[in-house]
Design a protein around this motif. Structure first.
Motif, PDB file in Angstrom:
ATOM      1  N   LEU A  35       0.831  -1.212   0.000  1.00  0.00           N
ATOM      2  CA  LEU A  35       0.000   0.000   0.000  1.00  0.00           C
ATOM      3  C   LEU A  35       0.862   1.257   0.000  1.00  0.00           C
ATOM      4  CD1 LEU A  35      -2.746  -1.169   2.512  1.00  0.00           C
ATOM      5  CD2 LEU A  35      -3.088  -0.696   0.082  1.00  0.00           C
ATOM      6  N   LYS A  36       1.965   1.216   0.746  1.00  0.00           N
ATOM      7  CA  LYS A  36       2.886   2.358   0.756  1.00  0.00           C
ATOM      8  C   LYS A  36       3.481   2.590  -0.631  1.00  0.00           C
ATOM      9  CE  LYS A  36       7.148   4.024   2.939  1.00  0.00           C
ATOM     10  NZ  LYS A  36       8.258   3.680   3.879  1.00  0.00           N
ATOM     11  N   ALA A  37       3.882   1.523  -1.294  1.00  0.00           N
ATOM     12  CA  ALA A  37       4.468   1.652  -2.634  1.00  0.00           C
ATOM     13  C   ALA A  37       3.455   2.225  -3.621  1.00  0.00           C
ATOM     14  CB  ALA A  37       4.977   0.295  -3.115  1.00  0.00           C
ATOM     15  N   LEU A  38       2.201   1.848  -3.486  1.00  0.00           N
ATOM     16  CA  LEU A  38       1.174   2.379  -4.378  1.00  0.00           C
ATOM     17  C   LEU A  38       0.979   3.879  -4.157  1.00  0.00           C
ATOM     18  CD1 LEU A  38      -0.920   1.860  -6.553  1.00  0.00           C
ATOM     19  CD2 LEU A  38      -2.519   1.124  -4.763  1.00  0.00           C
ATOM     20  N   GLY A  39       0.932   4.286  -2.877  1.00  0.00           N
ATOM     21  CA  GLY A  39       0.824   5.708  -2.578  1.00  0.00           C
ATOM     22  C   GLY A  39       2.024   6.498  -3.072  1.00  0.00           C
ATOM     23  N   GLU A  40       3.226   5.942  -2.913  1.00  0.00           N
ATOM     24  CA  GLU A  40       4.435   6.635  -3.358  1.00  0.00           C
ATOM     25  C   GLU A  40       4.499   6.733  -4.878  1.00  0.00           C
ATOM     26  OE1 GLU A  40       7.485   4.361  -1.484  1.00  0.00           O
ATOM     27  OE2 GLU A  40       7.464   5.589   0.347  1.00  0.00           O
ATOM     28  N   ARG A  41       3.980   5.721  -5.562  1.00  0.00           N
ATOM     29  CA  ARG A  41       3.955   5.787  -7.039  1.00  0.00           C
ATOM     30  C   ARG A  41       3.122   6.996  -7.487  1.00  0.00           C
ATOM     31  NH1 ARG A  41       0.596   1.818 -11.099  1.00  0.00           N
ATOM     32  NH2 ARG A  41       0.855   3.152 -12.945  1.00  0.00           N
ATOM     33  N   PHE A  42       1.972   7.195  -6.856  1.00  0.00           N
ATOM     34  CA  PHE A  42       1.144   8.346  -7.215  1.00  0.00           C
ATOM     35  C   PHE A  42       1.850   9.654  -6.867  1.00  0.00           C
ATOM     36  CE2 PHE A  42      -2.001  11.612  -6.206  1.00  0.00           C
ATOM     37  CZ  PHE A  42      -2.711  11.652  -7.400  1.00  0.00           C
ATOM     38  N   GLU A  43       2.511   9.675  -5.715  1.00  0.00           N
ATOM     39  CA  GLU A  43       3.216  10.888  -5.291  1.00  0.00           C
ATOM     40  C   GLU A  43       4.290  11.279  -6.299  1.00  0.00           C
ATOM     41  OE1 GLU A  43       3.710  14.040  -2.631  1.00  0.00           O
ATOM     42  OE2 GLU A  43       2.220  12.446  -2.542  1.00  0.00           O
ATOM     43  N   GLN A  44       4.941  10.281  -6.875  1.00  0.00           N
ATOM     44  CA  GLN A  44       6.067  10.536  -7.783  1.00  0.00           C
ATOM     45  C   GLN A  44       5.638  10.759  -9.231  1.00  0.00           C
ATOM     46  OE1 GLN A  44       8.390   7.028  -7.060  1.00  0.00           O
ATOM     47  NE2 GLN A  44       8.814   7.600  -4.925  1.00  0.00           N
ATOM     48  N   THR A  45       4.521  10.135  -9.640  1.00  0.00           N
ATOM     49  CA  THR A  45       4.157  10.148 -11.058  1.00  0.00           C
ATOM     50  C   THR A  45       2.757  10.687 -11.350  1.00  0.00           C
ATOM     51  OG1 THR A  45       3.196   7.921 -11.042  1.00  0.00           O
ATOM     52  CG2 THR A  45       5.593   8.081 -11.352  1.00  0.00           C
ATOM     53  N   ALA A  46       1.981  10.987 -10.291  1.00  0.00           N
ATOM     54  CA  ALA A  46       0.576  11.413 -10.442  1.00  0.00           C
ATOM     55  C   ALA A  46      -0.281  10.327 -11.094  1.00  0.00           C
ATOM     56  CB  ALA A  46       0.472  12.709 -11.221  1.00  0.00           C
ATOM     57  N   ALA A  47       0.151   9.080 -10.992  1.00  0.00           N
ATOM     58  CA  ALA A  47      -0.605   7.944 -11.514  1.00  0.00           C
ATOM     59  C   ALA A  47      -0.391   6.754 -10.563  1.00  0.00           C
ATOM     60  CB  ALA A  47      -0.150   7.581 -12.917  1.00  0.00           C
ATOM     61  N   PRO A  48      -1.377   5.884 -10.477  1.00  0.00           N
ATOM     62  CA  PRO A  48      -2.664   5.846 -11.173  1.00  0.00           C
ATOM     63  C   PRO A  48      -3.683   6.781 -10.520  1.00  0.00           C
ATOM     64  CG  PRO A  48      -2.497   3.978  -9.699  1.00  0.00           C
ATOM     65  CD  PRO A  48      -1.180   4.702  -9.602  1.00  0.00           C
ATOM     66  N   ARG A  49      -4.650   7.241 -11.332  1.00  0.00           N
ATOM     67  CA  ARG A  49      -5.647   8.200 -10.869  1.00  0.00           C
ATOM     68  C   ARG A  49      -7.039   7.564 -10.824  1.00  0.00           C
ATOM     69  NH1 ARG A  49      -3.780  13.192 -10.678  1.00  0.00           N
ATOM     70  NH2 ARG A  49      -5.910  14.017 -10.566  1.00  0.00           N
ATOM     71  N   ASP A  50      -7.919   8.244 -10.073  1.00  0.00           N
ATOM     72  CA  ASP A  50      -9.349   7.912 -10.054  1.00  0.00           C
ATOM     73  C   ASP A  50      -9.615   6.451  -9.701  1.00  0.00           C
ATOM     74  OD1 ASP A  50      -9.965  10.547 -10.791  1.00  0.00           O
ATOM     75  OD2 ASP A  50      -9.739  10.068 -12.922  1.00  0.00           O
ATOM     76  N   LEU A  51      -8.933   5.985  -8.661  1.00  0.00           N
ATOM     77  CA  LEU A  51      -9.115   4.601  -8.223  1.00  0.00           C
ATOM     78  C   LEU A  51     -10.291   4.488  -7.262  1.00  0.00           C
ATOM     79  CD1 LEU A  51      -5.409   3.576  -7.503  1.00  0.00           C
ATOM     80  CD2 LEU A  51      -6.694   3.343  -9.646  1.00  0.00           C
ATOM     81  N   THR A  52     -10.937   3.336  -7.295  1.00  0.00           N
ATOM     82  CA  THR A  52     -11.884   2.936  -6.256  1.00  0.00           C
ATOM     83  C   THR A  52     -11.184   1.933  -5.357  1.00  0.00           C
ATOM     84  OG1 THR A  52     -13.886   3.302  -7.573  1.00  0.00           O
ATOM     85  CG2 THR A  52     -14.036   1.699  -5.789  1.00  0.00           C
TER      86      THR A  52
END
Length: 526
Positions: A35-52
């Protein structure tokens, strides 16, 4: 195909608009590295977006094991559906979780489902059925005639419908696909066969994996170690490799908040009862002491979070629960641990010294079948119509957890909580009894509850017996309303009871029983 990879590589499979699901129960069983890696990916790349995001239960403690707080980011989290929400203040910063900020500021489509529904719904997704049909929750906040489980005004879609089936009103949860599952286990081989030797629960793991694979999705598993294939008995493998696509090794994953590992939660080591922590003398301990007098041997008893979860520890401290009679008390929680001692605080959900553990989906079969005859639960508000609220009040949005399923199906209920909250300060002396030094700022006996978690009058109409236990009074619940049964020594009926209620009890017992003075002394009863 090599399934073992880094957390960063694993989360690269998540695409814009996906539905991402995760196991986890507070600090237990949380795949925090992924979960941390997923959050950091968004922080660094602005993706993935609009997730449920779909969480069958609240995932992570939002403090040291952040869980779903890692992914509570504007632009990333469009919608969240959860069986509960973690709502503590950080003891170091005083801040609420980030997910609570998104909900309170209406920045996310947030839905709260009862955990029984969030677990059982996965079965219907897994077998590609139209949806989950149930009586449980009718008339409560999950009912579309209330709010349909919506926690923000951005949440406009009706995820739950009220339907008529075979001449009966029921709630229907239509199924929708899940694209990614994030699981956690103790051990995997290189193929992805998962076992749980050092985790005292499996929760919704298998059901979630099956639901995602039936949806055509991908499954990521975080584990503590890799072992050679064929090195374990096949019967110990709960999730087969055919359901797992990526494996992330996290050798330092915690068992639960503040506990790297403790074999007593697995039942392979037994902790003597005299070694359990003694609870400080608080209003909650007074309540737990009084509640303990309602507990019976050989009656399957389920405890909820809050003062009610203190009851087994108080019983142990006071000699009511002993190493000799512990197996005569059948204690459980909503997450499938049976026997031993129910823990409180961050360790709530698993028992120390358990005798058996079943998965979370099966546990809610047991709960919904009425096999937990006695339940001890907390309350945040109780109103004049007999409504109990624990799901939304003030700035807190914790959701119902397993409360609705448990309350609707138990035969005997106790609800525990202080009479008021927000700064309540008490003293007790042999000469003057219980004294209110400072009254709580917030009344809990209100004219109308902010949220409908359970309508207790519906239960009493079915023959359910219920008590409300506070630090200064005990009420029974009749079909007509509250009956004041007991009052603490030293408490003034008019000022401290009736003056702190927005409605009057329908009856005051004559003669009014004075609560046992030993409940208030800072010494064990034994």
């Amino acid at each position: 195909m090599n399934k073992i990879c880094s957390a960063q590589e694993a989360v690269s499979i998540v695409k814009d608009g996906d539905v991402v699901s995760s196991v986890g129960v507070i600090g237990w069983f949380t795949p925090d590295d992924v979960l941390k890696a997923l959050g950091e990916r968004f922080e660094q790349t602005a993706a993935p977006r609009d997730l449920t995001f779909y969480f069958p239960c609240g995932t992570g403690d939002s403090v040291e094991i952040r869980g779903m707080d890692h992914v509570a980011r504007e632009g990333m989290m469009k919608r969240v559906v959860s069986g509960s929400y973690i709502n503590p203040t950080n003891p170091k910063t005083g801040a609420r979780p980030e997910l609570m900020r998104l909900i309170q500021n209406n920045l996310v489509e947030a839905y709260s489902w009862p955990i029984g529904a969030s677990m059982h719904w996965l079965r219907e997704v897994a077998r590609r059925s139209p949806g989950y049909l149930t009586r449980i929750g009718l008339g409560t906040y999950i009912d579309p005639e209330q709010s349909g489980g919506k926690m923000t005004t951005l949440a406009k879609e009706e995820l739950v419908k009220r339907v008529e089936f075979a001449g009966e009103e029921m709630l229907f949860y239509p199924t929708w696909k899940l694209d990614v599952a994030i699981l956690r286990a103790t051990t995997s081989d290189d193929l992805g066969n998962l076992s749980f030797e050092e985790d005292p629960m499996t929760s919704s793991t298998l059901a979630l994996a099956m639901a995602v694979k039936a949806s055509g999705g991908k499954v990521i598993a975080q584990v503590k170690r890799i072992v050679p294939r064929g090195s374990r008995k096949a019967i110990t493998v709960t999730v087969p490799a055919a359901l797992v696509d990526k494996i992330v090794v996290a050798p330092d994953q915690m068992m639960v908040t503040e506990v790297p590992f403790d074999a007593t939660f697995l039942g392979v080591e037994q902790k003597p009862l005299d070694q359990f922590k003694k609870l400080p003398m608080t209003p909650g301990k007074i309540i737990a002491r009084r509640a303990s007098r309602e507990v019976r041997q050989h009656e399957l008893t389920i405890f909820g979070f809050g003062a009610s979860s203190d009851v087994p520890l108080v019983m142990s401290e006071e000699g009511l629960l002993t190493d000799d009679n512990i197996d005569d008390y059948w204690f459980t929680t909503e997450h499938g641990s049976f026997g031993g001692v129910v823990m409180n605080g961050w360790q709530f959900s698993c028992n120390a010294n358990p005798r058996a553990v079943i998965d979370g989906v099966s546990q809610f079969d047991l709960i919904d079948g009425g096999l937990c005859e006695f339940a001890a639960l907390a309350f945040a508000q109780f109103d004049a119509s007999g409504t109990v609220n624990v799901s939304r009040f003030g700035k807190a949005n914790p959701g119902a957890g397993g409360f609705i399923d448990i309350a609707q199906n138990a035969k005997r209920l106790i609800f525990t909580g202080t009479f008021t909250t927000g700064g309540l300060d008490l003293t007790y002396s042999e000469d003057h009894g219980l004294s209110i030094k400072r009254e709580g700022k917030v009344k809990k006996f209100v004219q109308q509850a902010e949220h409908v978690t359970y309508r207790l009058q519906d239960g009493t109409g079915r023959g359910q017996q219920a008590l409300l236990i506070t630090e200064r009074a005990v009420f029974s619940v009749s079909p007509e309303g509250l009956v004041l049964e007991e009052i603490a020594p030293g408490i003034d009926l008019e000022k401290d009871i009736l003056g702190q209620m927005e409605f009057a009890p329908v009856k005051i017992r004559e003669p009014l029983v004075i609560m046992d003075a030993e409940l208030f002394r800072d010494i064990p009863r034994g």
